[in-house]
Design an enzyme around this catalytic site. Structure first.
Site, PDB file in Angstrom:
ATOM      1  CB  CYS A  59      -6.844  83.303  -7.581  1.00 21.01           C
ATOM      2  SG  CYS A  59      -8.319  84.187  -8.087  1.00 21.01           S
TER       3      CYS A  59
ATOM      4  CG  ASP B 241      -7.596  90.037  -2.393  1.00 22.03           C
ATOM      5  OD1 ASP B 241      -8.622  90.306  -3.044  1.00 22.03           O
ATOM      6  OD2 ASP B 241      -7.065  88.908  -2.376  1.00 22.03           O
TER       7      ASP B 241
ATOM      8  CG  HIS C 125      -6.572  88.644  -5.854  1.00 19.29           C
ATOM      9  ND1 HIS C 125      -7.131  87.836  -4.885  1.00 19.29           N
ATOM     10  CD2 HIS C 125      -6.623  87.944  -7.005  1.00 19.29           C
ATOM     11  CE1 HIS C 125      -7.517  86.705  -5.434  1.00 19.29           C
ATOM     12  NE2 HIS C 125      -7.222  86.744  -6.725  1.00 19.29           N
TER      13      HIS C 125
END
Length: 312
Positions: A201, A248, A279
């Site tokens: 991330c 995502d 995600h």
């Protein structure tokens, strides 16, 4: 809710949540909406005895349950170390994990190991990322996981507080801290000089960023991370292995332009897109975790590092 969701049924899989709730949660964890915004939005999808608060509780991390490598595992040696970062916040701190046998070697030993910088999500150095570092050590790497929140007191032990603190960081200084951490790790006495980075991330974005900043980086593995500045892509010398979740949109929107820039610059890369995943699918502390995709992505990651960062 799915028709088979009985009142009180545990919410343990992404299929247990309305897609809209997962989307709201993604916005919440990336500070695009606050806690109240999530709860108000999720309340519209509450049914079968499941409340908005229950959605949030179920989606929150379960660190202890997901731990794969205990902190006291005799196969590793782990410690927290500080490092100088003159171009950043002045000083950084991170979690260094070394295979136990390597930790006993002195600087003159001819047996050296490759090193991997582990970059956390936007919550700082939480227990999950520490566990990831330990997993890498068991694969024969020296792993170092810096804590971007160190200048603000470090990871606070609470994910909401950590996200709030994260917004207060000066990202220019924080990025310089990660550059300093990379140099610190490469210079460890047990290191063979080969350096890779893996990030998740926010950390995936940092992995992409470091690839543009470190001409001697040997490998980068971003998991669902923001693309770097496109005009910096030609500076990338390290091979990349990129992992993306299918569902995502926020991250995937930048991939076509990034991939075009990689091709134009002649950068070696491979990209994997995992069907049906959200995600954060590699993070095994929440229901967004996809066991099959995470296993495959991690196997690919380890194989990639062992190829690009050979031990000697």
């Amino acid at each position: 809710m799915a028709s088979d969701d009985a009142p009180g049924k545990p919410l343990t899989r992404t299929s247990d949540f309305p897609p809209e709730v997962l989307s709201l949660f993604d916005k919440y964890v990336h500070n695009l909406i606050d806690r109240r915004g999530f709860l108000e939005g999720a309340a519209k999808f509450a049914a079968g005895g499941v409340t908005a608060a229950a959605f949030l509780e179920a989606l929150s991390p379960r660190f202890a349950e997901a731990q794969q490598v205990p902190k006291a595992d005799p196969r590793i040696n782990a410690e927290y170390l500080e490092l100088p970062s003159p171009q950043g916040y002045g000083k950084g701190r991170g979690y260094l994990v070394t295979p136990a046998a390597a930790a006993k070697r002195d600087a003159k030993s001819s047996a050296k190991l490759p090193a991997v910088l582990v970059v956390h999500e936007n919550r700082g150095l939480n227990p999950h990322i520490e566990d990831v570092a330990r997993r890498l050590a068991l694969e024969g790497f020296i792993a170092f996981a810096p804590d971007a929140l160190f200048p603000l007191g470090g990871y606070p032990g609470d994910e909401d507080k950590a996200r709030e603190l994260f917004t207060k960081l000066d990202q220019t200084k924080t990025r310089a801290d990660f550059v300093a951490a990379a140099g610190f790790l490469r210079a460890r006495p047990q290191s063979n000089g080969k350096l890779g980075v893996v990030g998740f991330c926010y950390g995936g974005g940092i992995a992409n960023f470091l690839a543009t900043q470190l001409p001697d980086l040997n490998a980068a593995v971003p998991f669902y991370g923001n693309a770097p500045a496109i005009d910096k892509v030609p500076a990338i010398k390290a091979p990349l292995q990129l992992h993306f979740a299918e569902k995502d949109d926020r991250i995937n929107a930048s991939w076509p332009a990034y991939e075009a820039a990689l091709k134009a610059a002649g950068v070696k890369y491979e990209a994997f897109h995992y069907p049906g995943t959200q995600h954060g699918f590699n993070n095994d502390t929440t229901p967004r975790y996809d066991p099959a995709a995470a296993k495959q992505a991690w196997q690919r990651t380890i194989a990639f590092f062992k190829h690009t960062l050979p031990a000697r």
